[in-house]
Design an enzyme around this catalytic site. Structure first.
Site, PDB file in Angstrom:
ATOM      1  N   TRP A  21       0.733  -1.096   0.026  1.00 47.42           N
ATOM      2  CA  TRP A  21       0.052  -0.218  -0.026  1.00 47.42           C
ATOM      3  C   TRP A  21       0.879   1.204  -0.157  1.00 47.42           C
ATOM      4  CZ3 TRP A  21      -4.070  -1.163  -2.042  1.00 47.42           C
ATOM      5  CH2 TRP A  21      -4.805  -2.537  -1.912  1.00 47.42           C
ATOM      6  N   ASP A  25      -2.054   6.313   6.301  1.00 47.58           N
ATOM      7  CA  ASP A  25      -3.106   5.482   5.756  1.00 47.58           C
ATOM      8  C   ASP A  25      -3.574   4.547   7.051  1.00 47.58           C
ATOM      9  OD1 ASP A  25      -4.520   3.543   4.686  1.00 47.58           O
ATOM     10  OD2 ASP A  25      -3.076   3.203   2.821  1.00 47.58           O
ATOM     11  N   LYS A  48     -13.401  -2.006   6.362  1.00 44.50           N
ATOM     12  CA  LYS A  48     -12.449  -2.770   7.318  1.00 44.50           C
ATOM     13  C   LYS A  48     -13.090  -2.678   8.718  1.00 44.50           C
ATOM     14  CE  LYS A  48      -8.585  -2.526   4.219  1.00 44.50           C
ATOM     15  NZ  LYS A  48      -8.573  -3.618   3.579  1.00 44.50           N
TER      16      LYS A  48
HETATM   17  N1  PMP Z   1      -4.648   1.128   2.144  1.00 45.19           N
HETATM   18  C1  PMP Z   1      -4.604  -0.087   2.891  1.00 45.19           C
HETATM   19  C2  PMP Z   1      -3.626   0.022   4.083  1.00 45.19           C
HETATM   20  C3  PMP Z   1      -5.285  -1.414   2.500  1.00 45.19           C
HETATM   21  O1  PMP Z   1      -5.439  -2.158   3.367  1.00 45.19           O
HETATM   22  C4  PMP Z   1      -6.125  -1.030   1.490  1.00 45.19           C
HETATM   23  C5  PMP Z   1      -7.138  -2.010   0.716  1.00 45.19           C
HETATM   24  N2  PMP Z   1      -6.938  -3.419   1.194  1.00 45.19           N
HETATM   25  C6  PMP Z   1      -5.830   0.020   0.697  1.00 45.19           C
HETATM   26  C7  PMP Z   1      -5.108   1.169   1.102  1.00 45.19           C
HETATM   27  C8  PMP Z   1      -6.765   0.265  -0.576  1.00 45.19           C
HETATM   28  O2  PMP Z   1      -8.166   0.477  -0.313  1.00 45.19           O
HETATM   29  P1  PMP Z   1      -9.256   0.707  -1.427  1.00 45.19           P
HETATM   30  O3  PMP Z   1      -9.499  -0.661  -1.944  1.00 45.19           O
HETATM   31  O4  PMP Z   1     -10.509   1.368  -0.521  1.00 45.19           O
HETATM   32  O5  PMP Z   1      -8.856   1.270  -2.624  1.00 45.19           O
END
Ligand code: PMP
Length: 358
Positions: free
Chosen positions: A102, A172, A196
């Site tokens: 991420w 994040d 989540k």
């Molecule tokens: N950042 C983190 C820490 C994540 O776990 C995720 C999704 N698993 C994301 C960003 C991306 O999120 P989204 O699918 O809402 O774009």
């Protein structure tokens, strides 16, 4: 009805009482004669929902009054572009700490708009730790530092905020928002996809310090401008109305339970029980050691792909679902967000003990 224990990394388990309340209010919300899904986002009844959701966020996270809370769409991934477009406005330099997929994705997106400096990274050990940093490591003139507080895939989390002086920290919190007490005033911007810990997919929450708003780049699309959403109290266009409503129910559930302080204690107990078992098991091995262990996502392996497969399949049949690890890591991963009951962890541990003995 047969509910399972759902260890999905997201979209993920929601509190059963929230789902039941939503069911009860499905056809007629608060004597409006309609479902929240059918309401105008500009109606008085919906306005109360979105305002109360924001109020609960502020109360539960102790958000200072000089921060805006924005309810947006596009997932956390859209923020990987929105953040540099809004915040990389002086030196156009960004610092980032690499802790997994991420931050890699955030880095790649930010590079389109700014110079990105990777200050430190744990890529050398498959992201199984949070790199240590000191003030001198950071660029003096970076517009902000980007970090990922909890790394959903690799199962690590920060315990300390990096010391960057006055540089704003963008964090994040997608997979850990509301799971532990944090001091919001230490961050410039916190963002999280809802799917989540706070509700259904479709909603992204951005908590941003007011002085960072309004200095976006000229090319910033209207829908990515924080000033537009802040000025319009997240009603510039149609927000994800139903996701926000479920989020309100989740926040009410969390408040009734005693708030973030209380859920943090429960989360620590849940994670500790699972790590204790993994540390003592002869079959299952954790992949992260020491203080960087996540409270929310716990990867583990047996070291044998066939046994991993057999375990996931038998666990699924026994009602412990979505334990397969991320495709980039393999093995297993138990995501144990706020809404995963303590009993779910204890039952999973018993199941794993039986599997191990067999
Ligand atoms: N950042 C983190 C820490 C994540 O776990 C995720 C999704 N698993 C994301 C960003 C991306 O999120 P989204 O699918 O809402 O774009």
């Amino acid at each position: 009805m047969n509910r399972v224990y759902n260890f999905s990394s997201g979209p993920a388990v929601l509190p059963e009482s929230v789902l039941l309340k939503a069911q009860k209010e499905m056809l007629d919300y608060n004597e409006s004669g309609m479902s929240v899904m059918e309401m105008s986002h500009r109606s008085k009844v919906y306005d109360e929902i979105i305002k109360e959701t924001e109020r609960l966020f502020r109360e539960l996270m102790n958000i200072p009054s000089n921060y805006k809370v924005l309810f947006l769409q596009g997932g956390a991934s859209t923020q990987f572009a929105a953040i540099p477009l809004n915040l990389a406005n002086k030196s156009r330099k960004i610092d980032i700490i690499g802790t997994g997929m991420w931050t890699n994705k955030a880095e790649a997106e930010a590079k389109i708009y700014a110079d990105v400096n990777v200050v430190a990274s744990s890529a050398d050990k498959t992201f199984t730790y949070i790199p240590e940093t000191k003030r001198e490591d950071f660029s003096k003139d970076a517009d902000y530092l980007h970090i990922c507080w909890n790394n959903t895939i690799y199962g690590t989390k920060y315990n300390e905020i990096p010391d960057v002086g006055d540089t704003p920290i963008v964090a994040d919190f997608s997979s850990c928002i509301l799971s532990e007490e944090i001091d919001v005033s230490k961050f410039g911007l916190i963002f999280a996809g809802a799917q989540k810990n706070i509700g259904p997919a479709g909603l992204t929450v951005v908590i941003v310090r007011e002085d960072l708003i309004g200095k976006h780049r000229d090319i910033t699309p209207t829908m990515l401008r924080y000033d537009i959403h802040a000025k319009n109290e997240s009603l510039y266009n149609t927000p994800p109305t139903y996701s926000i409503y479920i989020c309100k129910l989740v926040l009410e559930w969390l408040k009734d339970l005693g708030g973030v302080k209380e859920i943090e204690k429960i989360n620590r107990r849940k994670a500790q029980a699972f790590y204790d078992y993994l540390d003592s098991s002869k079959l299952f091995k954790p992949t992260v050691f020491g203080r960087d262990r996540s409270l929310m996502n716990i990867p583990f392996v047996t070291g044998n792909e066939e046994i991993d497969k057999k375990f996931v399949s038998e666990a699924t049949a026994a009602g412990f679902v979505n334990l397969k690890g991320h495709r980039s890591v393999g093995g297993m991963r138990a995501s144990i967000y706020n809404a995963m009951p303590e009993q779910g962890i204890l039952d999973l541990i018993s199941f794993m003990e039986k599997f191990e003995n067999k």
